[in-house]
Design an enzyme around this catalytic site. Structure first.
Site, PDB file in Angstrom:
ATOM      1  N   LYS A   1     -26.817  31.066 -36.460  1.00  0.00           N
ATOM      2  CA  LYS A   1     -28.295  31.083 -34.964  1.00  0.00           C
ATOM      3  C   LYS A   1     -29.480  30.501 -35.939  1.00  0.00           C
ATOM      4  O   LYS A   1     -30.060  30.794 -36.547  1.00  0.00           O
ATOM      5  CB  LYS A   1     -28.465  32.378 -34.696  1.00  0.00           C
ATOM      6  CG  LYS A   1     -28.899  32.233 -33.500  1.00  0.00           C
ATOM      7  CD  LYS A   1     -28.938  33.442 -31.920  1.00  0.00           C
ATOM      8  CE  LYS A   1     -29.219  33.497 -30.602  1.00  0.00           C
ATOM      9  NZ  LYS A   1     -29.439  34.404 -30.159  1.00  0.00           N
TER      10      LYS A   1
HETATM   11  O1  G3P Z   1     -30.129  35.343 -25.975  1.00  0.00           O
HETATM   12  C1  G3P Z   1     -31.248  35.410 -26.080  1.00  0.00           C
HETATM   13  C2  G3P Z   1     -32.203  36.935 -25.261  1.00  0.00           C
HETATM   14  O2  G3P Z   1     -31.697  38.230 -26.286  1.00  0.00           O
HETATM   15  C3  G3P Z   1     -33.309  36.854 -24.973  1.00  0.00           C
HETATM   16  O3  G3P Z   1     -33.756  38.163 -24.169  1.00  0.00           O
HETATM   17  O4  G3P Z   1     -34.766  39.181 -22.421  1.00  0.00           O
HETATM   18  O5  G3P Z   1     -35.840  38.913 -24.376  1.00  0.00           O
HETATM   19  O6  G3P Z   1     -35.914  37.375 -22.700  1.00  0.00           O
HETATM   20  P1  G3P Z   1     -34.908  37.846 -22.949  1.00  0.00           P
END
Ligand code: G3P
Length: 218
Positions: free
Chosen positions: A87
């Site tokens: 990644k």
């Molecule tokens: O896949 C990306 C994710 O982990 C981020 O999620 O909810 O922190 O925006 P969030």
């Protein structure tokens, strides 16, 4: 549509895998921190533990921000297990690293994507997966689902093979909308996957069926 789980929590990964509908896993440094995984050796071991639960792509994120560091780290991550996907953040060095990994046959997931222009660049560099963060787009008062539709159109216009991996999903409805917009994959918290199961009429209907069965059968 493929379902990935977006967590580093082994119990949740195993629970989603046991459902039989899980195709892969995504992680990031914040999700690793949430599980209290620290120290390079522990982090690497944790990726292997995840690979031993799920037979599908497992994204492991580089923390270097320069091209040489990303290459060194990515090669180390890719050597851990054949299911590891490196990644890489959407930066200038990240695009160069994705191009490098692509030429070496190492799979990549271009992360922290917030625009169609970024998506176009990542596909040209040969990213295997592209992670538009739709929840964070919504948080910024833009439309995350609209971004997925825009990227779908662009990738279809030119036949790019990069898979659209909708990320930063917060709700079951996000998953449904991503499916409508043509995302190849949704990476979700376990709660959003399980949320797809829920409908009050299912519960009411089942209760009635069981009650009627018992009336007849005693
Ligand atoms: O896949 C990306 C994710 O982990 C981020 O999620 O909810 O922190 O925006 P969030």
């Amino acid at each position: 549509m493929k379902f990935f789980i977006d967590t580093a929590n082994l119990a949740q990964i195993a629970e989603a895998n046991d459902l039989g509908v899980l195709d892969g896993v995504t992680t990031n440094p914040s999700l690793m921190m949430k599980e209290g995984i620290s120290g390079r050796d522990n982090v690497l071991k944790h990726y292997v533990d995840i690979c031993n639960i799920v037979d599908g792509p497992v994204s492991a994120e580089v923390i270097s921000v320069d091209f040489a560091g990303m290459v060194k780290e990515g090669e180390q991550l890719a050597a851990l297990h054949h299911n590891i996907v490196v990644k890489v953040p959407m930066t200038k060095d990240g695009i160069k690293a994705i191009k490098y990994f692509s030429s070496k046959g190492i799979k990549t997931n271009c992360t922290l994507v917030f625009s169609a222009g970024q998506a176009l660049l990542a596909a040209k560099a040969g990213a295997t997966f592209l992670s538009p963060f739709i929840g964070r787009v919504d948080d910024s008062c833009w439309d995350g689902i609209e971004l997925i539709s825009q990227i779908r159109l662009i990738y279809d216009n030119y036949g790019f093979n990069t898979e659209i991996l909708a990320a930063s999903i917060r709700t079951p409805m996000h998953i449904v909308k991503c499916a409508e917009a043509g995302a190849d994959i949704a990476t979700c918290p376990l709660s959003s996957i399980l949320g797809l199961l829920k409908h009050p009429l299912t519960d009411i209907g089942l209760e009635q069926f069981i009650a009627d069965y018992k009336k007849v059968e005693g």
